[in-house]
Design a protein around this motif. Sequence first.
Motif, mmCIF file in Angstrom:
data_model
loop_
_atom_site.group_PDB
_atom_site.id
_atom_site.type_symbol
_atom_site.label_atom_id
_atom_site.label_comp_id
_atom_site.label_asym_id
_atom_site.label_seq_id
_atom_site.Cartn_x
_atom_site.Cartn_y
_atom_site.Cartn_z
ATOM 1 N N ALA A 1 45.042 52.938 106.494
ATOM 2 C CA ALA A 1 45.708 54.218 106.746
ATOM 3 C C ALA A 1 47.152 53.993 107.140
ATOM 4 N N ILE A 2 48.041 54.789 106.562
ATOM 5 C CA ILE A 2 49.447 54.834 106.975
ATOM 6 C C ILE A 2 49.658 56.237 107.516
ATOM 7 N N THR A 3 49.749 56.352 108.824
ATOM 8 C CA THR A 3 49.768 57.664 109.455
ATOM 9 C C THR A 3 50.525 57.593 110.772
ATOM 10 N N ASP A 4 50.479 58.658 111.556
ATOM 11 C CA ASP A 4 51.356 58.741 112.722
ATOM 12 C C ASP A 4 50.647 58.584 114.058
ATOM 13 N N SER A 5 49.313 58.551 114.073
ATOM 14 C CA SER A 5 48.604 58.536 115.341
ATOM 15 C C SER A 5 47.193 58.004 115.166
ATOM 16 N N LYS A 6 46.683 57.378 116.209
ATOM 17 C CA LYS A 6 45.298 56.923 116.208
ATOM 18 C C LYS A 6 44.340 58.117 116.144
ATOM 19 N N ALA A 7 44.852 59.287 116.529
ATOM 20 C CA ALA A 7 44.030 60.491 116.482
ATOM 21 C C ALA A 7 44.004 61.116 115.091
ATOM 22 N N SER A 8 44.803 60.590 114.179
ATOM 23 C CA SER A 8 44.840 61.089 112.806
ATOM 24 C C SER A 8 43.474 60.922 112.158
ATOM 25 N N PRO A 9 43.036 61.877 111.341
ATOM 26 C CA PRO A 9 41.733 61.748 110.673
ATOM 27 C C PRO A 9 41.655 60.523 109.767
ATOM 28 N N LEU A 10 42.787 60.077 109.237
ATOM 29 C CA LEU A 10 42.791 58.869 108.414
ATOM 30 C C LEU A 10 42.558 57.634 109.271
ATOM 31 N N ALA A 11 43.238 57.570 110.415
ATOM 32 C CA ALA A 11 43.121 56.404 111.290
ATOM 33 C C ALA A 11 41.714 56.258 111.834
ATOM 34 N N GLN A 12 41.049 57.376 112.067
ATOM 35 C CA GLN A 12 39.712 57.336 112.657
ATOM 36 C C GLN A 12 38.661 56.756 111.717
ATOM 37 N N MET A 13 38.934 56.776 110.411
ATOM 38 C CA MET A 13 37.942 56.239 109.467
ATOM 39 C C MET A 13 38.394 54.915 108.838
ATOM 40 N N ALA A 14 39.648 54.507 109.069
ATOM 41 C CA ALA A 14 40.205 53.340 108.396
ATOM 42 C C ALA A 14 39.756 52.027 109.022
ATOM 43 N N HIS A 15 39.768 50.971 108.205
ATOM 44 C CA HIS A 15 39.460 49.625 108.683
ATOM 45 C C HIS A 15 40.715 48.982 109.283
ATOM 46 N N ALA A 16 41.872 49.477 108.884
ATOM 47 C CA ALA A 16 43.148 49.032 109.461
ATOM 48 C C ALA A 16 44.112 50.210 109.419
ATOM 49 N N SER A 17 44.768 50.485 110.544
ATOM 50 C CA SER A 17 45.667 51.631 110.636
ATOM 51 C C SER A 17 47.088 51.170 110.946
ATOM 52 N N LEU A 18 48.023 51.610 110.133
ATOM 53 C CA LEU A 18 49.435 51.325 110.365
ATOM 54 C C LEU A 18 50.065 52.613 110.893
ATOM 55 N N ILE A 19 50.401 52.609 112.176
ATOM 56 C CA ILE A 19 50.897 53.809 112.841
ATOM 57 C C ILE A 19 52.414 53.809 112.875
ATOM 58 N N ALA A 20 53.002 54.825 112.260
ATOM 59 C CA ALA A 20 54.458 54.981 112.239
ATOM 60 C C ALA A 20 54.812 56.371 112.726
ATOM 61 N N LYS A 21 55.784 56.458 113.594
ATOM 62 C CA LYS A 21 56.170 57.736 114.177
ATOM 63 C C LYS A 21 56.839 58.628 113.138
ATOM 64 N N SER A 22 56.433 59.887 113.124
ATOM 65 C CA SER A 22 57.069 60.867 112.253
ATOM 66 C C SER A 22 57.396 62.096 113.074
#
Length: 288
Positions: free
Chosen positions: A213-234
């Motif tokens: 997942a490439i998203t903005d928060s650990k609370a993002s629906p993508l981050a919650q299901m991903a095996h690896a989350s890349l969090i970038a501020k938007s």
Amino acid sequence: MPKDILSVISSRMSGFSKGQKLIANYIIKSYDKAAFMTASKLGKTVNVSESTVVRFAAELGYDGYPSMQKALQEMIRNKLTSIQRIEVSNDRIGNQDVVNTILLSDVEKIRSTLEELSREEFNRAVDLIINARRVYIIGVRSATAITSFLAFYFNLIFENVTLVHTTAVSEMFEQILRVGKGDVVIGASFPRYSRRTVKAMQFARDQGASLVAITDSKASPLAQMAHASLIAKSDMVSFVDSIVAPLSLVNALIVAVGRKKNADLAKTFETLERIWTEYEVYEKLDEE
């Protein structure tokens, strides 16, 4: 703390002091604006001191005003309409120089991303991509710019890269129909999160694929299901999504993957150089 901060404030209203009630009422009525105000600005807006605002956050059980502010932002992350974004953005910029305000804001997003990014998650994402049988890349709306950039370079590194570029749900599923174990699906989405991207990622995971997942928060629906989350501020407030930090993070991902696939990448460019020379591409480009 309960997730709904507004419910907490409402339930405790009778026990607040006069100043705290002013803060509480303003937050309940204008939480979309309050979430992006400093403690000082919120205090001035409701005519109380900054210290009163800080004590109000502590009264709610937060370890400081920034924690309460973050809770508000998380609550509304996926709820602001475009009209609300415009209103809040105009309020934040006010009479300040737009160029200076926006560019400095983007600099701050990159700095925050750099400080908070999990290197463990980043390295896990790189390893998943390197070892993938096939790579699918999904992103719609403003995320299209990020995913197109990523797909362009990944196509130089890997043989099996699919950019899912449609906005139709049915066509999106058609393009990832054969996704399965051994594949990696990279999904990018920022507030307001794309339901189409979320559903496609859910389907891919159900088929056994690994998700990045490439998203903005650990609370993002993508981050919650991903095996690896890349969090970038938007910037979730402006009607124009700020993708500077996400794009910088994707740039780092491309470089990291390229370094691990250096031999394959070198071979690709050797082939391209031969083709360009053989077919006189340089001269044709000059003529055009």
